[in-house]
Design a protein around this motif. Structure first.
Motif, PDB file in Angstrom:
ATOM      1  N   THR A  27       0.847  -1.183   0.000  1.00  0.00           N
ATOM      2  CA  THR A  27       0.000   0.000   0.000  1.00  0.00           C
ATOM      3  C   THR A  27       0.883   1.233   0.000  1.00  0.00           C
ATOM      4  OG1 THR A  27      -1.761  -1.128   1.224  1.00  0.00           O
ATOM      5  CG2 THR A  27      -1.789   1.275   1.229  1.00  0.00           C
ATOM      6  N   PRO A  28       0.801   2.042  -1.048  1.00  0.00           N
ATOM      7  CA  PRO A  28       1.630   3.260  -1.079  1.00  0.00           C
ATOM      8  C   PRO A  28       1.190   4.242  -0.001  1.00  0.00           C
ATOM      9  CG  PRO A  28       0.027   3.298  -2.852  1.00  0.00           C
ATOM     10  CD  PRO A  28      -0.083   1.942  -2.214  1.00  0.00           C
ATOM     11  N   LYS A  29       2.095   5.108   0.387  1.00  0.00           N
ATOM     12  CA  LYS A  29       1.783   6.101   1.410  1.00  0.00           C
ATOM     13  C   LYS A  29       2.134   7.481   0.887  1.00  0.00           C
ATOM     14  CE  LYS A  29       2.270   7.102   6.346  1.00  0.00           C
ATOM     15  NZ  LYS A  29       2.875   6.674   7.625  1.00  0.00           N
ATOM     16  N   GLY A  30       1.114   8.293   0.686  1.00  0.00           N
ATOM     17  CA  GLY A  30       1.321   9.635   0.170  1.00  0.00           C
ATOM     18  C   GLY A  30       1.701  10.622   1.252  1.00  0.00           C
ATOM     19  N   LYS A  31       1.890  11.883   0.825  1.00  0.00           N
ATOM     20  CA  LYS A  31       2.368  12.910   1.751  1.00  0.00           C
ATOM     21  C   LYS A  31       1.415  14.091   1.872  1.00  0.00           C
ATOM     22  CE  LYS A  31       7.202  11.728   0.788  1.00  0.00           C
ATOM     23  NZ  LYS A  31       8.523  12.222   0.307  1.00  0.00           N
ATOM     24  N   ALA A  32       0.186  13.950   1.346  1.00  0.00           N
ATOM     25  CA  ALA A  32      -0.768  15.056   1.438  1.00  0.00           C
ATOM     26  C   ALA A  32      -1.154  15.307   2.891  1.00  0.00           C
ATOM     27  CB  ALA A  32      -2.015  14.758   0.614  1.00  0.00           C
ATOM     28  N   GLU A  33      -1.285  16.574   3.251  1.00  0.00           N
ATOM     29  CA  GLU A  33      -1.625  16.956   4.615  1.00  0.00           C
ATOM     30  C   GLU A  33      -3.080  17.405   4.752  1.00  0.00           C
ATOM     31  OE1 GLU A  33       0.314  16.846   7.367  1.00  0.00           O
ATOM     32  OE2 GLU A  33       1.840  15.823   6.167  1.00  0.00           O
ATOM     33  N   HIS A  34      -3.695  17.794   3.632  1.00  0.00           N
ATOM     34  CA  HIS A  34      -5.065  18.324   3.661  1.00  0.00           C
ATOM     35  C   HIS A  34      -5.821  17.801   2.447  1.00  0.00           C
ATOM     36  CE1 HIS A  34      -3.670  21.312   6.652  1.00  0.00           C
ATOM     37  NE2 HIS A  34      -2.585  21.357   5.893  1.00  0.00           N
ATOM     38  N   CYS A  35      -7.141  17.841   2.521  1.00  0.00           N
ATOM     39  CA  CYS A  35      -7.970  17.423   1.402  1.00  0.00           C
ATOM     40  C   CYS A  35      -9.126  18.412   1.220  1.00  0.00           C
ATOM     41  CB  CYS A  35      -8.527  16.018   1.629  1.00  0.00           C
ATOM     42  SG  CYS A  35      -9.570  15.409   0.280  1.00  0.00           S
ATOM     43  N   ILE A  36      -9.275  18.913   0.000  1.00  0.00           N
ATOM     44  CA  ILE A  36     -10.438  19.721  -0.380  1.00  0.00           C
ATOM     45  C   ILE A  36     -11.285  18.862  -1.313  1.00  0.00           C
ATOM     46  CG2 ILE A  36     -11.262  21.791  -1.564  1.00  0.00           C
ATOM     47  CD1 ILE A  36      -8.652  23.178  -0.770  1.00  0.00           C
ATOM     48  N   PHE A  37     -12.463  18.517  -0.869  1.00  0.00           N
ATOM     49  CA  PHE A  37     -13.351  17.604  -1.590  1.00  0.00           C
ATOM     50  C   PHE A  37     -14.490  18.421  -2.194  1.00  0.00           C
ATOM     51  CE2 PHE A  37     -16.745  14.522  -2.053  1.00  0.00           C
ATOM     52  CZ  PHE A  37     -16.120  13.320  -2.346  1.00  0.00           C
ATOM     53  N   ILE A  38     -14.452  18.615  -3.503  1.00  0.00           N
ATOM     54  CA  ILE A  38     -15.481  19.389  -4.207  1.00  0.00           C
ATOM     55  C   ILE A  38     -16.592  18.439  -4.628  1.00  0.00           C
ATOM     56  CG2 ILE A  38     -15.963  20.776  -6.257  1.00  0.00           C
ATOM     57  CD1 ILE A  38     -13.072  21.786  -6.116  1.00  0.00           C
ATOM     58  N   TRP A  39     -17.808  18.734  -4.182  1.00  0.00           N
ATOM     59  CA  TRP A  39     -18.933  17.828  -4.425  1.00  0.00           C
ATOM     60  C   TRP A  39     -19.881  18.406  -5.469  1.00  0.00           C
ATOM     61  CZ3 TRP A  39     -20.129  13.068  -4.309  1.00  0.00           C
ATOM     62  CH2 TRP A  39     -21.459  12.650  -4.387  1.00  0.00           C
ATOM     63  N   LEU A  40     -20.073  17.637  -6.561  1.00  0.00           N
ATOM     64  CA  LEU A  40     -20.970  18.033  -7.643  1.00  0.00           C
ATOM     65  C   LEU A  40     -22.240  17.185  -7.533  1.00  0.00           C
ATOM     66  CD1 LEU A  40     -18.365  18.161 -10.569  1.00  0.00           C
ATOM     67  CD2 LEU A  40     -18.855  19.895  -8.831  1.00  0.00           C
ATOM     68  N   GLY A  41     -23.145  17.603  -6.676  1.00  0.00           N
ATOM     69  CA  GLY A  41     -24.353  16.834  -6.416  1.00  0.00           C
ATOM     70  C   GLY A  41     -25.281  16.789  -7.610  1.00  0.00           C
ATOM     71  N   GLY A  42     -25.775  15.607  -7.928  1.00  0.00           N
ATOM     72  CA  GLY A  42     -26.704  15.431  -9.031  1.00  0.00           C
ATOM     73  C   GLY A  42     -26.197  14.488 -10.099  1.00  0.00           C
ATOM     74  N   GLY A  43     -24.884  14.380 -10.245  1.00  0.00           N
ATOM     75  CA  GLY A  43     -24.311  13.461 -11.213  1.00  0.00           C
ATOM     76  C   GLY A  43     -23.719  14.155 -12.420  1.00  0.00           C
ATOM     77  N   MET A  44     -22.417  14.481 -12.354  1.00  0.00           N
ATOM     78  CA  MET A  44     -21.742  15.152 -13.463  1.00  0.00           C
ATOM     79  C   MET A  44     -21.638  14.226 -14.675  1.00  0.00           C
ATOM     80  SD  MET A  44     -17.792  16.533 -13.637  1.00  0.00           S
ATOM     81  CE  MET A  44     -17.110  14.859 -13.557  1.00  0.00           C
ATOM     82  N   ALA A  45     -21.961  14.746 -15.837  1.00  0.00           N
ATOM     83  CA  ALA A  45     -21.859  13.976 -17.082  1.00  0.00           C
ATOM     84  C   ALA A  45     -20.406  13.918 -17.524  1.00  0.00           C
ATOM     85  CB  ALA A  45     -22.726  14.606 -18.169  1.00  0.00           C
ATOM     86  N   GLN A  46     -19.770  12.771 -17.355  1.00  0.00           N
ATOM     87  CA  GLN A  46     -18.363  12.632 -17.711  1.00  0.00           C
ATOM     88  C   GLN A  46     -18.124  12.891 -19.199  1.00  0.00           C
ATOM     89  OE1 GLN A  46     -20.414  10.131 -17.081  1.00  0.00           O
ATOM     90  NE2 GLN A  46     -20.298   8.900 -18.937  1.00  0.00           N
ATOM     91  N   ILE A  47     -19.079  12.537 -20.032  1.00  0.00           N
ATOM     92  CA  ILE A  47     -18.918  12.674 -21.480  1.00  0.00           C
ATOM     93  C   ILE A  47     -19.012  14.141 -21.928  1.00  0.00           C
ATOM     94  CG2 ILE A  47     -21.384  12.387 -22.053  1.00  0.00           C
ATOM     95  CD1 ILE A  47     -20.428  10.558 -24.393  1.00  0.00           C
ATOM     96  N   ASP A  48     -19.532  15.002 -21.046  1.00  0.00           N
ATOM     97  CA  ASP A  48     -19.630  16.434 -21.355  1.00  0.00           C
ATOM     98  C   ASP A  48     -18.572  17.257 -20.626  1.00  0.00           C
ATOM     99  OD1 ASP A  48     -21.865  16.038 -22.990  1.00  0.00           O
ATOM    100  OD2 ASP A  48     -23.255  16.247 -21.314  1.00  0.00           O
ATOM    101  N   THR A  49     -17.682  16.595 -19.872  1.00  0.00           N
ATOM    102  CA  THR A  49     -16.700  17.328 -19.071  1.00  0.00           C
ATOM    103  C   THR A  49     -15.288  16.771 -19.263  1.00  0.00           C
ATOM    104  OG1 THR A  49     -17.306  15.917 -17.180  1.00  0.00           O
ATOM    105  CG2 THR A  49     -18.347  18.101 -17.312  1.00  0.00           C
ATOM    106  N   PHE A  50     -14.954  15.727 -18.490  1.00  0.00           N
ATOM    107  CA  PHE A  50     -13.571  15.250 -18.419  1.00  0.00           C
ATOM    108  C   PHE A  50     -13.281  14.021 -19.272  1.00  0.00           C
ATOM    109  CE2 PHE A  50     -14.105  17.710 -14.490  1.00  0.00           C
ATOM    110  CZ  PHE A  50     -12.957  18.496 -14.519  1.00  0.00           C
TER     111      PHE A  50
END
Length: 421
Positions: A27-50
């Motif tokens: 199991t790798p171990k990262g070094k991030a100290e904080h997390c910003i979790f952006i929530w797109l409620g409703g269901g983002m259309a992957q085919i129209d974005t990323f």
């Protein structure tokens, strides 16, 4: 087969899983100290974005499945996003789009929201903690003067601490100007008076048993009292930032992302930022029927804020220490419904990771020609959770305790090792 042969083979068969389970898992171990979790409620259309594919047509009588918008190149060769993510395209070297995330919950938003936040289906006899509460529980706040977990959005059991208890819960707010509701003291309650009130309450609270729910509440209340002063509330004053920077982040959602950066600097470990509070297109990311008509406005607002957050964290020398996650409950199919919108899809959809000291590659995993199914490197949702935890330096195989019952931190999730240097 005689009795002796049967018993010998049965014993060998029963022993096989035992030896397999003892095989060490890296199991790798990262070094991030904080997390910003952006929530797109409703269901983002992957085919129209990323995860753009061939252009479709949702307006003609014989609708054609495909992306609603043109694809553009990014700073990562071979990786494209749609045209409304033009600002994020310029910082994609700091981003990895996980294009093959998948789960089996597609019919109901609440269940899908819960599984994306907790990594598990709702159970009748246990309330599982959210990813934010787990990180708060495991890492605590980076500064004892701030809470470990802040939710910028509406409270919900899916975001909560579950069996971990109130001390791993969140402080929440919906208004970036005033900060958490109820945390601002009346003018006539100064530091001295607040201290006197706390001392009067202390003897009563000390009578509660150490392992009781009241004691758990006492811990949360003590933190709340500490946070009600000006030293904590000053972090919500966005006017301390330059007008140019505030404008760079864009509108209301962007200001929430700017606040998240300030909270990272203050020492908050996990911040969830909800995007769909104002339903600027009428339906949020849930683009059934006519909801798709102004979907581009949502994507543009996300693009402005996400790109600004990445640039700002890099300027502040916090990008490698801060993992940005863009999450949504499921994706959308390439086909259009009767009035030009899209339904729900859990078979494959996109979630985004940025910063956090990861080895970014623009995109991980390949979906099929219409972004309906994984083709290369599928990422079950439990593996996505494991990757976030590993990036935060948390072992996803660790067991938490629900009373006397051990509960694995993830339900067998394995971190995507390709993202770790």
């Amino acid at each position: 087969m005689n009795r002796r042969s049967f018993l010998t083979q049965a014993a060998a068969f029963g022993a096989a899983p035992l030896f397999a389970n003892n095989t060490p898992v890296h199991t790798p171990k990262g070094k991030a100290e904080h997390c910003i979790f952006i929530w797109l409620g409703g269901g983002m259309a992957q085919i129209d974005t990323f995860d753009p594919k061939k252009l479709g047509d949702n307006k003609s009588k014989t609708k054609v499945a495909g992306s609603m918008y043109k694809a553009i190149d990014t700073t990562v060769p071979g990786v494209q996003v749609t045209e409304h993510l033009s600002r994020t395209a310029k910082v994609m070297e700091h981003v990895t789009v996980m294009r093959t995330v998948n789960h089996a919950v597609i019919d109901e938003h609440a269940f899908a929201t819960n599984i994306v936040h907790t990594g598990r289906m709702i159970s009748g006899n246990v309330v599982y903690p959210s990813i934010g509460s787990i990180i708060a529980h495991e890492r605590g706040a980076a500064n004892p003067e701030v809470p470990p977990y802040i939710l910028i959005g509406y409270p919900n059991v899916s975001r909560g601490p579950g069996f971990l208890g109130a001390k791993s819960g969140y402080v929440y707010l919906t208004d970036t100007n005033t900060g958490p509701s109820g945390f601002t003291r009346p003018d006539f309650v100064d530091e001295s008076r607040a201290s006197t009130r706390a001392k009067l309450l202390q003897p009563l609270m000390e009578r509660s048993p150490k392992d009781s729910a009241i004691a758990d509440y006492q811990t949360a209340q003590a933190q709340a009292l500490k946070l009600s002063g000006p030293q904590f509330m000053k972090h919500f004053n966005l006017k301390q930032e330059s007008a140019d920077l505030r404008n760079d982040y864009g509108g209301e959602f962007g200001q929430r992302c700017l606040l998240a950066r300030r909270l990272v600097q203050a020492g908050v470990r996990f911040i969830e930022v909800s995007h769909n509070l104002n339903f600027m297109n009428g339906t949020g990311w849930d683009i059934h029927n006519e909801g798709s008509a102004n979907q581009h406005l949502l994507i543009q607002e996300l693009d402005t804020a996400l790109a600004a957050l990445i640039r700002d964290l890099k300027t502040q020398k916090l990008l490698d220490k801060t993992l940005i996650v863009v999450g949504t409950e499921f994706g959308r199919p390439p086909e259009f419904d009767g009035r030009g919108g899209r339904g729900h899809q859990g078979t494959t959809f996109s979630m985004v990771l940025a910063g956090g000291g990861l080895k970014h590659c623009g995109a991980y995993g390949v979906s099929d020609e219409l972004a309906k199914k994984p083709v290369v490197n599928p990422v079950p949702l439990v593996d996505f959770h494991a990757t976030v935890h590993a990036a935060m330096g948390i072992d996803p195989n660790k067991e938490l305790m629900d009373g006397s019952r051990p509960v694995p931190l993830t339900d067998g999730g394995k971190a995507v090792t390709a993202l770790f240097g």
